[in-house]
Write an enzyme that holds these catalytic residues in place. Structure first.
Site, short mmCIF file in Angstrom:
data_model
loop_
_atom_site.label_atom_id
_atom_site.label_comp_id
_atom_site.label_asym_id
_atom_site.label_seq_id
_atom_site.Cartn_x
_atom_site.Cartn_y
_atom_site.Cartn_z
N GLY A 19 161.86 -7.86 -69.22
CA GLY A 19 161.83 -9.33 -69.18
C GLY A 19 162.53 -9.93 -70.38
O GLY A 19 162.20 -11.04 -70.83
N THR A 192 152.33 2.60 -80.08
CA THR A 192 153.37 1.88 -80.83
C THR A 192 154.57 2.78 -81.18
O THR A 192 155.60 2.30 -81.62
CB THR A 192 152.82 1.31 -82.16
OG1 THR A 192 152.41 2.39 -82.98
CG2 THR A 192 151.65 0.39 -81.92
N GLN A 196 158.48 2.09 -82.61
CA GLN A 196 158.96 2.52 -83.93
C GLN A 196 160.28 3.27 -83.80
O GLN A 196 161.22 3.07 -84.57
CB GLN A 196 157.94 3.44 -84.59
CG GLN A 196 156.60 2.78 -84.91
CD GLN A 196 155.61 3.79 -85.47
OE1 GLN A 196 155.97 4.67 -86.23
NE2 GLN A 196 154.35 3.66 -85.07
N CYS A 383 174.59 -19.28 -45.91
CA CYS A 383 175.87 -18.55 -45.88
C CYS A 383 175.91 -17.63 -44.67
O CYS A 383 176.05 -18.12 -43.55
CB CYS A 383 176.08 -17.83 -47.20
SG CYS A 383 177.83 -17.64 -47.56
N LEU A 384 175.71 -16.33 -44.83
CA LEU A 384 175.69 -15.47 -43.66
C LEU A 384 174.63 -15.95 -42.67
O LEU A 384 174.80 -15.86 -41.45
CB LEU A 384 175.39 -14.02 -44.09
CG LEU A 384 175.33 -13.00 -42.97
CD1 LEU A 384 176.68 -12.86 -42.31
CD2 LEU A 384 174.86 -11.66 -43.50
N MET A 386 173.86 -18.94 -41.98
CA MET A 386 174.43 -20.01 -41.16
C MET A 386 175.38 -19.42 -40.12
O MET A 386 175.39 -19.82 -38.96
CB MET A 386 175.19 -21.00 -42.04
CG MET A 386 176.16 -21.85 -41.24
SD MET A 386 176.98 -23.08 -42.24
CE MET A 386 178.49 -23.25 -41.31
N GLU A 407 184.42 -10.62 -39.40
CA GLU A 407 183.90 -9.70 -40.41
C GLU A 407 183.23 -8.50 -39.73
O GLU A 407 183.25 -7.39 -40.25
CB GLU A 407 182.89 -10.42 -41.32
CG GLU A 407 182.33 -9.52 -42.42
CD GLU A 407 181.34 -10.22 -43.36
OE1 GLU A 407 180.96 -11.38 -43.09
OE2 GLU A 407 180.95 -9.59 -44.35
N HIS A 509 175.45 -21.79 -51.28
CA HIS A 509 174.20 -21.19 -51.79
C HIS A 509 173.38 -22.20 -52.60
O HIS A 509 173.54 -22.28 -53.82
CB HIS A 509 174.54 -19.98 -52.67
CG HIS A 509 175.08 -18.82 -51.90
ND1 HIS A 509 174.26 -17.88 -51.32
CD2 HIS A 509 176.36 -18.48 -51.59
CE1 HIS A 509 175.02 -16.98 -50.69
NE2 HIS A 509 176.28 -17.32 -50.84
N GLU A 511 170.45 -22.02 -53.48
CA GLU A 511 169.48 -21.37 -54.38
C GLU A 511 169.97 -21.32 -55.82
O GLU A 511 169.18 -21.20 -56.74
CB GLU A 511 169.12 -19.96 -53.87
CG GLU A 511 170.21 -18.89 -53.97
CD GLU A 511 171.12 -18.83 -52.74
OE1 GLU A 511 171.26 -19.86 -52.04
OE2 GLU A 511 171.71 -17.76 -52.49
N1 GLN Z 1 179.89 -12.21 -45.41
C1 GLN Z 1 180.04 -13.60 -45.20
C2 GLN Z 1 181.38 -14.12 -45.71
O1 GLN Z 1 182.04 -13.48 -46.47
C3 GLN Z 1 178.91 -14.36 -45.84
C4 GLN Z 1 178.87 -14.25 -47.33
C5 GLN Z 1 177.56 -14.70 -47.91
O2 GLN Z 1 176.57 -14.78 -47.21
N2 GLN Z 1 177.52 -14.93 -49.20
O3 GLN Z 1 181.79 -15.20 -45.33
#
Ligand code: GLN
Length: 555
Positions: A19, A192, A196, A383-384, A386, A407, A509, A511
């Protein structure tokens, strides 16, 4: 005139995964709270130029910055704790250092000299550290060194930071060592000795730590503290501990309670105000006061690894904090779903499919996207996630049975997700990924507009494939709505489903921009919808706040 940047160097000993990054980020947030302009950077000793090419098994999540760098996941912690964007310059790898030194060598910049680890590699490391401090006008730069002391790889980095006090002034630098005090249940005590030894290894290369952060499962007593101080040659006042906590956002509070930020301020003679920890305190209080549980399925390939989707998990939790509910993530292996069917999804209140690459597990994800659409379970595809939602929709609602992404099927007769023409042209040159922040335009009167509360935002990308506009009219006719685009080249950034309580996919993304104290609107909206779903399922009262509005818009 601005005072020169001061430095805190953070090394780790005894074991990895202590951490270190969270301790560094916790300290950074305490300093920022005191009005100190603190920046954090991570030095990674591996030879990859960046973690973009590494498997999540090796490295966990790849965190993407606004300027499109693929970086170490610790930068995600930095951004979440400091609520300040990082950049390419905040994560330096040995691969980058060697690459630039070798490039200079080929150019003849070294004028016939022998190019060596010391001084050429170490100088380049020092240059990167000191220029970040300068460029960011940082009062303090916290520099975390990846890996564990004693590794061969980290030696050039450690040598570089050993030298910095000679350039920046000894009084302007401190060295912190994060170490482990293992608990031996048979002996019933904390040991400890490994600490050390680890400090001894640091001293052998010329670094005497000023302070220690000892990771322990149970707190240490004053006798142990004295012993550690004595044998590690550190004053007792510089020995701190990091005890396991339920929620990582308690870390700043735990460190502050021990006077850690005061100690750093004193050591570096920083101009700092009073500590402001109110935000963290109320967050922890809110978390403790959470009621009820919402179960969110995360369907992915790397669900057994905590670190592979760390920003996703943190974003879900943050939205849970905001709604005052516990989030239970039900981690579902997409390949198992293919074999065993969607039974595991019956029990959840929301389904999230995160980003990913490659064909493995795709059909399981398509099944999950179908399940959520048909059963009206809140769905969030990132991303993927979607792309598979769109493939699932094209196949089962629009009747394009062989719709796919190139892909997964290069010769697909119906490439609904595909490379763009200009990408195809440069494919052989590499570097075709869309990376970093792009502006997005959101269409009014959509779930997206309502959820964001604004029509123009910036979001971070990391993908190669795009929605194929040739199919846009056909899917829109059947009830899929394009709700966000990158206007300049008319790329689809968000889709949603008409007539579904919450079914949304985004090509970017979110997130990476969600913060514990400022959860991302899309995560907030999704968790709100899942909460409604769970209440409806329980026959309870429907939340008045369907599609919970964002607490604050994202930048
Ligand atoms: N593999 C997919 C692309 O390249 C999605 C990438 C991802 O989810 N970050 O478009």
């Amino acid at each position: 005139m601005r005072k020169p940047t001061k430095y805190v160097f953070i090394t780790g000993g005894v074991a990895s995964s202590l951490g270190k990054g969270i301790a560094a980020a916790g300290l950074g947030s305490l300093l920022i709270g005191r009005g100190v302009n603190a920046e954090l950077m991570k030095l990674d000793p591996y030879l990859n130029v960046d973690p973009g090419t590494m498997s999540p098994f090796q490295h966990g999540e790849v965190f993407v910055t606004d300027d499109g760098a693929e970086t170490d996941l610790d930068l995600g912690h930095y951004e979440r704790f400091l609520d300040k964007p990082t950049s390419r310059a905040h994560n330096v790898t040995a691969g980058q250092i060697y690459e630039s030194v070798i490039r200079k060598e080929r150019r003849g910049d070294y004028l016939g000299g022998t190019v060596q680890v010391i001084p050429h590699i170490t100088d380049e490391v020092k240059r990167r550290i000191m220029s970040l401090g300068r460029d960011k006008k940082a009062d303090v730069l916290l520099v975390e060194i990846g890996g564990t002391v004693g590794d061969i790889e980290s030696l050039p980095f450690l040598e570089a930071i050993r030298q910095i006090p000679y350039d920046a002034g000894k009084e302007n630098c401190i060295f912190l060592h994060v170490t482990l005090l293992p608990y031996l249940s048979a002996a019933g005590e904390l040991k400890t000795k490994p600490t050390q030894h680890s400090v001894k290894a640091l001293r052998e290369i010329g670094i005497q730590p000023d302070g220690l952060i000892c990771r322990t499962e149970i707190g240490m007593d004053s006798g142990q503290r004295r012993k550690i101080a004595m044998f590690c040659n550190v004053p007792e006042s510089g020995v701190f501990q990091s005890v396991n906590v339920d929620v990582i956002y308690e870390v700043p509070l735990m460190l502050h309670d021990q006077g850690f930020d005061d100690w750093v301020v004193r050591q570096l003679a920083l101009e700092a105000g009073e500590a402001r920890i109110g935000d963290w305190e109320s967050l922890v209080e809110r978390i403790r006061g959470s009621r009820g549980t919402v179960r969110i399925a995360v369907v992915g390939k790397y669900i057994e690894l905590q670190d592979a989707y760390i920003s996703i998990y943190e974003s879900l939790q943050a939205a849970g904090y905001d709604h005052g509910v516990h989030i239970e993530t039900v981690r579902i292996d997409s390949e198992k779903l293919e074999e065993e069917g969607t039974g595991a999804l019956e029990e959840v209140d929301g389904i999230l499919i995160p980003g990913g690459f490659g064909q493995r597990g795709i059909e399981g994800k398509v099944m999950a996207a179908d399940f959520a659409r048909e059963r009206k379970v809140p769905y969030f595809g990132i991303c993927l996630g979607m792309q598979v939602a769109l493939i699932a929709f094209a196949r089962s609602v629009c009747g394009i049975k062989d719709a796919n992404s190139t892909e997964f099927d290069e010769k697909s007769p119906n490439p609904i997700v595909d490379l763009m023409l200009d990408q195809k042209a440069v494919l052989n040159l590499g570097g075709t990924m869309r990376l970093g922040a792009y502006p997005m335009k959101i269409f009014p009167d959509t779930l997206a507009a309502k959820t964001y509360g604004q029509l123009e935002v910036s979001e971070r990308h990391r993908h190669r494939y795009e929605v194929n506009n040739d199919y846009r009219a056909r899917v829109e006719e059947m009830g899929m709505v394009v709700s966000g685009v990158f206007e300049e080249t008319d790329l689809v950034e968000m889709i949603e489903l008409r007539g579904h309580p919450w079914y949304l996919g985004c090509q970017f993304h979110p997130e990476f921009q969600s913060r514990p104290l400022r959860p991302h609107p899309l995560f907030n909206g999704f968790v709100g919808a899942a909460l409604n779903f769970s209440r409806e399922k329980a026959g309870g009262e429907r939340s008045k706040e369907a599609n919970h509005a964002p607490s604050q818009p994202v930048r």
